[in-house]
Design a protein around this motif. Structure first.
Motif, short mmCIF file in Angstrom:
data_model
loop_
_atom_site.label_atom_id
_atom_site.label_comp_id
_atom_site.label_asym_id
_atom_site.label_seq_id
_atom_site.Cartn_x
_atom_site.Cartn_y
_atom_site.Cartn_z
N ARG A 95 0.65 -1.19 0.28
CA ARG A 95 0.15 -0.17 0.34
C ARG A 95 1.25 1.49 0.26
O ARG A 95 1.18 1.68 1.52
CB ARG A 95 -1.10 -0.15 1.88
N LEU A 96 0.77 2.29 -1.44
CA LEU A 96 1.80 3.53 -0.98
C LEU A 96 1.10 4.32 -0.13
O LEU A 96 -0.58 5.04 -0.62
CB LEU A 96 2.04 3.19 -2.60
N ILE A 97 1.15 5.41 0.45
CA ILE A 97 0.83 6.45 0.91
C ILE A 97 1.94 7.27 0.57
O ILE A 97 2.28 7.12 1.25
CB ILE A 97 -0.04 6.30 1.78
N SER A 336 2.37 -4.48 3.92
CA SER A 336 3.32 -3.38 3.71
C SER A 336 2.56 -2.45 3.34
O SER A 336 1.96 -2.16 2.66
CB SER A 336 4.01 -4.02 2.99
N TYR A 337 3.19 -0.70 4.32
CA TYR A 337 2.85 0.10 3.69
C TYR A 337 4.18 0.90 3.20
O TYR A 337 4.95 1.07 4.19
CB TYR A 337 2.14 0.60 5.88
N PHE A 338 3.86 1.33 2.40
CA PHE A 338 5.32 2.37 2.15
C PHE A 338 4.80 3.72 2.17
O PHE A 338 4.13 4.14 1.88
CB PHE A 338 5.44 2.05 0.23
N ILE A 412 5.81 7.00 14.33
CA ILE A 412 4.69 6.15 14.88
C ILE A 412 3.48 7.70 14.15
O ILE A 412 2.73 7.41 13.72
CB ILE A 412 3.60 6.42 15.92
N ASP A 413 4.26 8.73 14.96
CA ASP A 413 2.84 9.89 14.13
C ASP A 413 2.52 10.26 12.59
O ASP A 413 1.90 10.07 12.44
CB ASP A 413 3.63 11.53 14.97
N THR A 419 -2.12 7.27 8.08
CA THR A 419 -2.91 6.34 7.99
C THR A 419 -4.96 6.28 8.69
O THR A 419 -5.51 5.37 8.79
CB THR A 419 -2.49 4.96 8.46
N ASP A 420 -4.34 7.18 9.42
CA ASP A 420 -5.70 7.75 10.54
C ASP A 420 -6.01 7.08 10.93
O ASP A 420 -7.20 6.79 11.62
CB ASP A 420 -6.26 7.89 8.97
N ILE A 421 -4.97 6.31 12.02
CA ILE A 421 -5.24 4.69 11.83
C ILE A 421 -5.03 5.52 13.69
O ILE A 421 -2.97 5.88 14.00
CB ILE A 421 -4.59 3.55 12.32
N ASN A 422 -5.29 5.02 15.06
CA ASN A 422 -4.62 5.37 16.69
C ASN A 422 -3.81 4.36 16.84
O ASN A 422 -4.29 3.04 17.30
CB ASN A 422 -5.87 5.66 17.45
N ILE A 423 -2.35 4.45 17.08
CA ILE A 423 -1.49 3.61 17.11
C ILE A 423 -0.89 3.79 18.93
O ILE A 423 -1.30 2.95 19.87
CB ILE A 423 0.03 3.52 16.57
N LYS A 424 -0.84 5.14 19.19
CA LYS A 424 -0.30 5.26 20.43
C LYS A 424 -1.29 4.93 21.40
O LYS A 424 -0.34 4.31 23.08
CB LYS A 424 0.01 7.28 20.94
N ASP A 425 -2.52 5.03 21.78
CA ASP A 425 -3.05 4.28 22.83
C ASP A 425 -2.93 3.58 22.74
O ASP A 425 -3.90 2.35 24.03
CB ASP A 425 -4.92 4.29 22.84
N HIS A 426 -2.35 2.03 21.43
CA HIS A 426 -1.84 1.12 22.03
C HIS A 426 -0.90 -0.89 22.69
O HIS A 426 -1.23 -1.03 22.48
CB HIS A 426 -3.14 0.10 20.99
N ILE A 427 0.35 0.43 22.25
CA ILE A 427 1.12 0.19 22.65
C ILE A 427 1.22 -0.38 23.91
O ILE A 427 1.78 0.18 25.50
CB ILE A 427 1.90 1.59 22.98
#
Lengths: 515, 351
Positions: A95-97, A336-338, A412-413, A419-427
């Motif tokens: 996935r290319l962003i 895989s996110y590029f 992470i930011d 991706t508009d996905i919250n990661i930080k609250d789930h570490i």
């Protein structure tokens, strides 16, 4: 009589592959590894409930089946170990962003040339024919290379080169120089360029031929990973080696290579043990071999000049995250996110020199390919970027921990924003590998994980054309990511096989062995 | 397919033919200076993670009967590696080694450790009687028991017993001297209410400590708790706080009575060690008694440095809670961690 035919320094991908091939040919081989575990970068580690892959994103040239395979499957088949490793298929190409002409561009690409070109057409109407033409060109070049290998003399080689022309016309050029001649919309070019961070050379310098063969290897053959992380491959190779009379010595760091009359004679270990052999293989950089192991005065001048002319490739930085929600719950659909701010590789390469401007990353969610890779209700993310300068050598020991955490947070930011996905609250678990980490465990100079940079004069093509030339010591060989095939798992493994073939060839030439 | 010509036939052909000459030219035009012996990144890695340190005992203080705090300093040329509050150093004596939590702050110019005379391991016994000026060999700072702002909440509740207190003292000191910024609430458990480190803790500004003598006081708080202590304390805490982060201090290398003895053969490089190991001792302690070289560090199954291959025979692995860093691929290929493994038959092992 010497106890060993060949001593190999370093049990990374290149060293292991070389050791296995030599053992298969009946050589008495000693494989020396400074760490307590074989594999080099091909390993994994655990934190809490998670087992993280250290460095493998996806293995290309293993192929999707026996009929669609490349160098890695051929090597493993040759050793009879392809089926001993449990493989997991990677579900999609990437996935290319990024942004194209100032607007966000987000594309999910499938494997398979036909499917890939079809999807590219969806994102960039009118590109399919030219995209297909590029893949066809790769096939043509591969056939030409095979024929070149069989051509008996220079005239026959020239005839092969002239016959189709794809290789002849593109071999000297960079990706940008060739793409200028291809009439594709910018979005299609962005899709074609998405794998650039896998080689981390900007497209003004990166050999078109090299890039094309890599993207084709992924898209046509698909990619896999070992189910139990890359350590499964390392353990499997080490097991093959030791069960074919090979000796693997762990915790055995080589501190010196002795030489005499342009030949290496023995290695010295950190505890003073001296080991003699006929041949020596370095699965480390020439910078380490020539700068730290062999006396400068004894080294052929051309080899020193070559190393001085070469530049280090990307220095690794990875953030490993164990998350307390499943990939599905978080919305991590892709493997895989590029993620690139834009597709200007020259600018990005420059910006990757500093943490403030390095916004490039390739992030992998192993659970997207292998859902049970971590416990139910959890998933893992591995974010990787490269530094294109020696920035990390300017960090002090007091600042080191803060600096690495600050940059990990930045990565992470970048991912959350893209991706508009919250990661930080789930570490639940986090580990950060910096260039210092790679340097610590493998000794690689400046934490380089991408071998020597593919400079324009120093691309895969001229390196390969010179690979059989012996410029250095008569019985010293190199294997791994610093060699002519350049960086990456499949290149390093294949380079180990090349190296073994050269040693066997030279043994025949020197009358020590018959075919 | 129409030919793809990049510049012109002649230029493209010349470009191809010149690939090798151009590379040779670039190499010949480079310099023949010696290649670097050292690199900045590698030097910092070595400074942070030295393979071995030689430290001198600069002070020894008896804080109570049977417990001494040793201050360890490097020689003038060596920089004491920076560490994360909560980490340990592994101290070596001949072929024996034991991990000790550092109780000083990362900002300090010395490592302080607590030595308990009750701990019967070879290294503790050796250290306890050391005089000022004695030299010892240690590893660099090791271990994963420390605060990480990206992972942990702003307030941490940490539980310890006497042996586990030093790691938390270091964490409290790191907050007091502003190396770290989070708030730490310590629950100190001692069933005999001695609280050996109470005075030290009470002298650290900005730390809140509660002293308890009953396991019923070990209660789940918000977020993941930190637990530091002996194996039995950690196990008791885990029953109440199943997902706590734990720091096992002085992991047991021997338990119960010897019921059986087995022959153990270990190969290392081209050497072979043959010795007897007891059913109630970890394989690693049998290694140490018999001077088998091992890279062991944590002795709790976490660091993975003692990894070795079980070639023949059976072992029983006793892991403490979730601490088991053996990789899936290592299990598949019969690797074990001798620090958590007990012999169940005669064994052949490969280091």
């Amino acid at each position: 009589m010497k106890k060993y035919d060949t001593v190999i320094i370093g049990a990374g991908n290149g060293g292991l592959a070389c050791a296995c091939m030599l053992a298969k040919h009946g050589q008495k081989v000693l494989l020396l590894e400074q760490s307590h575990i074989p594999g080099g970068f091909a390993t994994s580690f655990k934190r809490g409930r998670f087992e993280f892959e250290l460095s493998l994103h996806e293995l290309c040239t293993f192929g999707r089946d026996e009929n669609h395979s490349g160098a890695v499957r051929q090597l493993f088949d040759c050793l009879g170990i392809s089926d001993k490793i449990e493989w997991v298929d990677i579900p999609e190409a990437f996935r290319l962003i990024t942004s194209v002409q100032g607007s966000k561009f987000d594309a999910e690409m499938p494997f398979g040339i036909e499917e890939f070109c079809e999807k590219a057409e969806y994102y960039a109407p009118g590109c399919k024919k030219e995209m297909k033409r590029l893949f066809d060109l790769d096939e043509e070049i591969r056939i030409t290379l095979q024929k070149l290998g069989k051509a008996k003399n220079k005239a026959a080689q020239l005839a092969v080169l002239l016959q189709k022309g794809g290789l002849l016309h593109t071999a000297a050029y960079s990706v940008d120089e060739v793409l200028e001649k291809i009439n594709m919309p910018e979005k299609a070019k962005a899709i074609f360029k998405a794998y650039w961070a896998y080689l981390c050379t900007d497209f003004e310098n990166l050999s078109f031929f090299h890039y094309l063969s890599m993207i084709n290897a992924y898209v046509e053959l698909k990619s896999v990973v070992p189910k139990s992380r890359s350590q499964e491959m390392s353990n499997c190779l080490a097991d093959y080696f030791t069960s074919h009379s090979g000796e693997l010595w762990l915790n055995s760091k080589v501190v010196k290579i002795n030489t005499e009359n342009n030949r290496c004679t023995s290695v010295v270990l950190n505890d003073g043990t001296v080991i003699e052999a006929d041949n020596f293989v370095c699965n480390c950089s020439p910078h380490v071999a020539y700068g730290q192991l062999i006396e400068h005065e004894k080294i052929p001048e051309f080899e020193i000049k070559k190393a001085n002319a070469q530049k280090f490739g990307g220095r690794g930085f990875c953030v490993f995250l164990g998350l307390n929600k499943s990939a599905e719950e978080l919305g991590l659909k892709n493997y895989s996110y590029f993620i690139f701010p834009d597709m200007d590789s020259v600018k990005q390469f420059e910006r990757m020199g500093k943490p403030e401007t390095n916004d490039v990353q390739n992030t992998v969610c192993l659970n997207a390919a292998h859902p049970s890779a971590s416990p139910e209700g959890t998933c893992m993310l591995c974010m990787t970027t490269l530094f294109t300068s020696d920035y990390w050598s300017s960090v002090t020991s007091e600042n080191y921990f803060k600096e690495k955490e600050r940059f990990a947070e930045h990565m992470i930011d970048v991912f959350e924003k893209a991706t508009d996905i919250n990661i930080k609250d789930h570490i639940e678990e986090i580990e950060i590998a910096t260039p210092e980490t790679f340097a610590r465990f493998t000794g690689t100079p400046q934490g380089t994980i991408y071998g020597y940079l593919g400079q324009k004069w120093d691309g895969v093509m001229p390196r390969t054309m010179m690979a059989n030339k012996k410029d250095g010591f008569d019985n010293l060989y190199f294997a791994g990511g610093y060699c002519e095939r350049m960086l990456g798992f499949s290149s390093a493994l294949a380079s180990g096989r090349d190296c073994a073939a050269r040693i066997c060839r030279d043994a025949v030439i020197n009358g020590r062995e018959t075919l | 397919m129409k030919r793809l010509v990049i510049k012109s036939f002649k230029d493209d052909l010349n470009g191809f033919l010149n690939l090798v000459p151009n590379r040779i030219k670039a190499i010949n035009e480079s310099n023949a200076d010696p290649l670097p012996k050292e690199y900045g990144v590698n030097a910092l890695a070595l400074e942070l993670h030295p393979s071995e340190l030689e430290l001198t005992v600069s002070d020894t203080t008896e804080i109570t009967d049977g417990v001494r705090i040793l201050s360890l300093v490097p020689d003038k040329k060596t920089v004491l590696p920076f560490f994360r509050a909560g980490q340990s150093i592994n101290i070596k004596n001949e072929s024996f080694s034991t991990p000790f939590s550092i109780l000083s702050s990362p900002g300090s110019d010395k490592y302080e450790i607590a030595v308990f005379s009750d701990n019967k391991d070879n290294v503790s016994r050796h250290l306890y009687d050391l005089q000022i000026g004695s030299k010892i060999r240690t590893s660099g700072p090791e271990g994963f028991f420390y605060y990480i702002s990206l992972r942990d909440k702003n307030t941490i509740t940490a539980f310890c017993d006497n042996q586990g207190a030093p790691a938390l003292i270091s964490m409290a000191k790191s907050i007091a001297d502003k190396t770290e910024s989070y708030s730490l609430k310590i629950v100190y458990f001692d069933k005999d209410s001695d609280y050996i480190f109470r005075d030290i803790l009470n002298n650290i500004p900005s730390v809140s400590a509660e002293y308890v003598a009953d396991y019923s006081e070990i209660k789940a708080d918000c977020g993941k708790a930190f637990v530091s202590g002996t194996e039995s304390f950690c196990e008791a805490c885990i029953q109440r706080l199943p997902d706590a982060r734990i720091n096992i201090v002085n992991p047991k290398q021997c338990s119960g009575e010897t019921t059986e003895e087995f022959q153990c053969t270990v190969t290392f490089r081209d050497k072979k060690f043959v010795f007897t190991c007891k059913s109630n001792e970890t394989l690693l302690s049998a290694f140490e008694r018999n001077s088998v070289p091992s890279a062991a560090k944590c002795k709790a199954g976490e660091c993975g440095y003692c990894r070795c291959k079980l070639v023949e025979g059976q072992v029983e692995t006793v892991n403490i809670h979730s601490v088991d860093s053996l990789r899936q691929a290592d299990k598949k290929y019969n690797f074990i961690h001798p620090c958590r493994s007990f012999a169940k038959s005669d064994l052949i092992l490969a280091l």
